[in-house]
Write a protein that holds these residues in place. Sequence first.
Motif, short mmCIF file in Angstrom:
data_model
loop_
_atom_site.label_atom_id
_atom_site.label_comp_id
_atom_site.label_asym_id
_atom_site.label_seq_id
_atom_site.Cartn_x
_atom_site.Cartn_y
_atom_site.Cartn_z
N ALA A 67 0.75 -1.22 0.03
CA ALA A 67 0.04 0.04 0.05
C ALA A 67 0.77 1.24 -0.01
O ALA A 67 0.62 2.14 -0.83
CB ALA A 67 -0.84 0.00 1.32
N VAL A 90 4.11 1.51 -0.84
CA VAL A 90 4.64 1.77 -2.38
C VAL A 90 3.92 2.42 -3.32
O VAL A 90 4.02 3.37 -4.09
CB VAL A 90 5.46 0.55 -2.82
CG1 VAL A 90 5.99 0.55 -4.23
CG2 VAL A 90 6.69 0.21 -1.59
N ASP A 91 2.52 1.71 -3.40
CA ASP A 91 1.70 2.03 -4.58
C ASP A 91 1.12 3.46 -4.36
O ASP A 91 1.14 4.17 -5.39
CB ASP A 91 0.53 0.96 -4.61
CG ASP A 91 0.93 -0.07 -5.11
OD1 ASP A 91 2.11 -0.38 -5.83
OD2 ASP A 91 0.15 -1.13 -4.74
N SER A 92 0.85 3.62 -3.21
CA SER A 92 0.15 5.10 -3.13
C SER A 92 1.37 6.28 -3.17
O SER A 92 1.16 7.13 -3.93
CB SER A 92 -0.54 5.35 -1.93
OG SER A 92 0.64 5.12 -0.72
N ASN A 93 2.67 5.96 -2.66
CA ASN A 93 3.66 6.78 -2.86
C ASN A 93 4.02 7.06 -4.40
O ASN A 93 4.20 8.08 -4.89
CB ASN A 93 4.69 6.55 -1.97
CG ASN A 93 4.47 6.91 -0.64
OD1 ASN A 93 3.70 7.80 -0.42
ND2 ASN A 93 5.04 6.60 0.27
N VAL A 94 4.18 5.72 -5.14
CA VAL A 94 4.61 5.82 -6.41
C VAL A 94 3.73 6.53 -7.46
O VAL A 94 3.93 7.56 -8.27
CB VAL A 94 4.72 4.47 -7.13
CG1 VAL A 94 5.16 4.52 -8.53
CG2 VAL A 94 6.07 3.74 -6.52
N SER A 95 2.37 6.66 -6.91
CA SER A 95 1.24 7.25 -7.67
C SER A 95 1.42 8.59 -7.71
O SER A 95 1.18 9.58 -8.40
CB SER A 95 -0.22 6.67 -7.38
OG SER A 95 -0.33 5.50 -7.47
N THR A 96 1.73 9.03 -6.23
CA THR A 96 1.85 10.48 -5.89
C THR A 96 3.04 11.25 -6.88
O THR A 96 3.12 12.07 -7.15
CB THR A 96 1.97 10.75 -4.40
OG1 THR A 96 0.96 10.01 -4.01
CG2 THR A 96 1.49 12.30 -4.25
N VAL A 148 4.15 9.92 -9.41
CA VAL A 148 4.17 9.87 -10.71
C VAL A 148 3.37 11.33 -11.34
O VAL A 148 3.86 12.20 -12.10
CB VAL A 148 3.27 8.89 -11.43
CG1 VAL A 148 2.67 9.02 -12.76
CG2 VAL A 148 4.19 7.56 -11.32
N THR A 149 2.45 11.71 -10.20
CA THR A 149 1.77 12.69 -10.68
C THR A 149 2.58 14.13 -10.47
O THR A 149 2.65 14.98 -11.06
CB THR A 149 0.58 13.05 -9.62
OG1 THR A 149 -0.05 11.72 -9.22
CG2 THR A 149 -0.67 14.02 -9.79
N SER A 198 -1.23 13.31 -15.87
CA SER A 198 -0.93 12.58 -14.78
C SER A 198 -1.91 11.45 -14.58
O SER A 198 -1.64 10.49 -13.88
CB SER A 198 -0.57 13.35 -13.42
OG SER A 198 -1.83 13.78 -13.12
N ASN A 230 -4.03 8.50 -2.65
CA ASN A 230 -3.44 7.75 -1.69
C ASN A 230 -4.51 7.16 -0.92
O ASN A 230 -4.25 5.61 -0.68
CB ASN A 230 -2.90 8.57 -0.49
CG ASN A 230 -1.27 8.90 -0.95
OD1 ASN A 230 -0.79 8.45 -1.66
ND2 ASN A 230 -0.62 9.32 0.07
#
Lengths: 560, 325
Positions: free
Chosen positions: A496, A498-504, A506-507, B151, B210
Amino acid sequence: MLSTIRNRMILIGLLILASIIYLIPRNVTVRQRDAQGGLHDVQHRQVPIKYGLDLQGGMHLSLGLDTTVKKVSDPANAIDLALIVLRKRIDDFGVAEPLIQKLGNDQIVVELPGLTEPDRAIGIVQSQAFLEFRLTDKTGALDAALPQMDRALTRLGIKGTGPAPKASGVAALLGSDTSKKGTLKSDSGKKTHADSVASDTTTAQAILSSLIHPASDIGVQALPGEYAVLETAYNRVDTLLNIPDVKRLWPRGVEFKWSQDPISVGTQSYRMLYALSDKAIVDGSHLTHAAAQIDPLTQKRVVTFTLDRSGGRIFGAETGRHVGDYMAIVLNNKVQGPPPVIESQINQNGQIELGNRSLADAQDLALTLSAGALPVPLKVLDERQVGASLGADSIHDGMVAGLVGTLMVIIIMVGYYRWSGVLAVAALGLYVLFTLAGLAAVQATLTLPGLAGLVLSVGIAVDANVLIFERIREELIAGRSVRVAVDEGFKHAMNAIVDSNVSTVVTALFLFQFGTGPVKGFAVTLIMGIAASMVTAVFVTKTFFLLWLQRRPTATTLSI
Amino acid sequence: MVRIFADAAYDFIGFRRRAIFATIILFCVGVIAMIVRTPAINYSVEFTGGTLVQVTILQGNPSQADLRTGLERASLVDPEITPFGPKQYVIRARTAVGNDPDNTHVTAKAISTGLDNVVGAGHYRVDDTEAVGPKVGKELRTKAFLAIFLSFFAVLAYLAYRFEWRFGLAAVVATFHDIVLTICFIAVMRIEVSLVVVAAVLSMVGYSLNDTIVIFDRVRENLRKNRRDHLIEVMNRSINETLPRSVLTHTTALATLCALAIFGGPVIRPFALVMFFGVFTGTFSSVFIAAPVLLIIEGRWPGVDGRGVKVGGKTTSTRGRTQPV
């Protein structure tokens, strides 16, 4: 396991050390101008995180090419050239830590922290510094052409505004001038022509000639080619002179230029019009150096200049040939002060008199001259000034909010997770340290939105720890031993996190790539925060847990 | 240990229709607010172009009407004067010449002339001047939107790689929902959209994403663990299991936001306000938008989970065990 812990501790220690090194205040050399106008290199200590203009006060300008004045074939190249000129000018101007950078392909951003004279800054940035020296026309060519111009205007149906001048007055005026011209040049052919023209003026309205007076008429010592126009009529005369039908009648080899500043005579304000040779003796491209000084004899401001060798040769030859003539100093198409008489041959060195203008003006002129001319005029697209007090208030408020916010997060974390909460708070302290160090390392600029984001990030950075702790609790409730619960908790929470941080991230990367200035800065702060949060929440907290477990290998309960 | 929502078992998915209805109402309120009021969104000078001056009156106590008269006499058209603090005002104006970028500097000058008339030169302090050509503001706006839009695709691709495209799409829809509702909120509250507010919206995008991902991560895990359960049950369980985490994280986030709103000063306050709303809508959308959207997608295009078993299926029943199709 012991060695693992030691390696982890060493790594954390190194990170802390690196952060402290990055955050140590260091000496910065800054060029500043003192009250007397001299440039000094000043050293002062500061934490290497730059405050944005909104936090420290100063001036922000975005500039674009002014293509209405001059067509540009290669805007990108023109911007690059302008950038070089601006850097030099602003460096000489003496602003502490200016920022001058290209924005896209057609804009330049200039940030001048702590600047208190915005008008002067805009003047420096926009100033063209296109310098020329031109001889004034001593043939009275304008006098000769005026009647023709008046007739052309009459033909176009343009009415004069003032009272119709007496024909005799005009004739007398022209007569006196033509006779003077005759003695000067004894050009009889031209004289007869002018006379014949003068006799015609009775039929035409004296539109222009009623507005343009010889300088002697207003009680100023008359120089050849110098005329006075009432300040109120300045725009009208300029317009009339540039009507195509009139422009065609401009005497051959002569151009008209206005004076830079109006002069006051009695209650009236006049703008001087000069008839100048259409060829410059030399122009600013030959200039190598210029400096502002006070003329020891007259106490007036002057700008002394030095020309390069070839410029000096031409200048010397031309001024030698024209001793006794008057030479106008033309800057950006405006004549500076009354044209001085050429008393003797001038070679590489000369000076420009600025009359009663301030020393600051003289300095500005000197530095724009020596920094060279802009390839294309620039226009101000966006201008922002922030008072230093506003910036200081914002920093103070932001700091207070940050401290209070952090305190509340600490209370919540420790209150809810007890000892584990203390570990998380310790990790949070390192988070703040690492984030600031990261910002210092990439020399990011901290702006007001960035500051707000930073404060908020303290509240969000604990999320990773919360995720981990909740997982550990679930494992404990499911009956796992402390050691297994900690291991499993970290392992399961990782996905959770890694996925949430990587998405952020990326944004944030897209914001960085496509956003403009402030949005870019925000993205940098975001990425730094996430990186620091990953390191502290996952790596640092796990190390703390390992330490704790190692000291109490038989622990059956965990304060979480 | 202190535990909150330890063994919660709320039927969140069961509430989805009512929740979506609430969203639609909020959205309508926002749209009506935008239609009724002009301009629909109160953009700051940074975006519209124009001139803004923030002043502190040092001597004297002119009324707003006094200031207005003085400014109008200095040939400013319809100056907008907003009190900002004690004896502090924000003045927004344009000259009769209009919003020409070349005139922004002229307008700033005219404002100080007007203030000289009313308050007297030296009796006020200019704290902040902004003069922005419309081109710069437009660029700022389009680029920020472009960045968010692009994004979205990147996040979609990442989540498609890590989870499944269904999850990515649902997360992006939920985030989009948050952006739309936040814009409605900004319109209803008449918050001036400055760079600080743009920063808040951008933070909100990250925050909401998140939250959704944390829940989806649990859904993914539970789907693997209990292959036989219906998707609705799995989702409800996942949301309930992550509830303690959600509550705690939102509390710490709201704590810092409160600190920012109370102590951060008037410039930061809009950031705190927008982000405050963002925390709620972000949480709301993770539960009531992201999960139902995932449900709808699964209903239409039944997917195959990591072990080759079909998940989801008909979604008519919200209770009881529905065997996977």
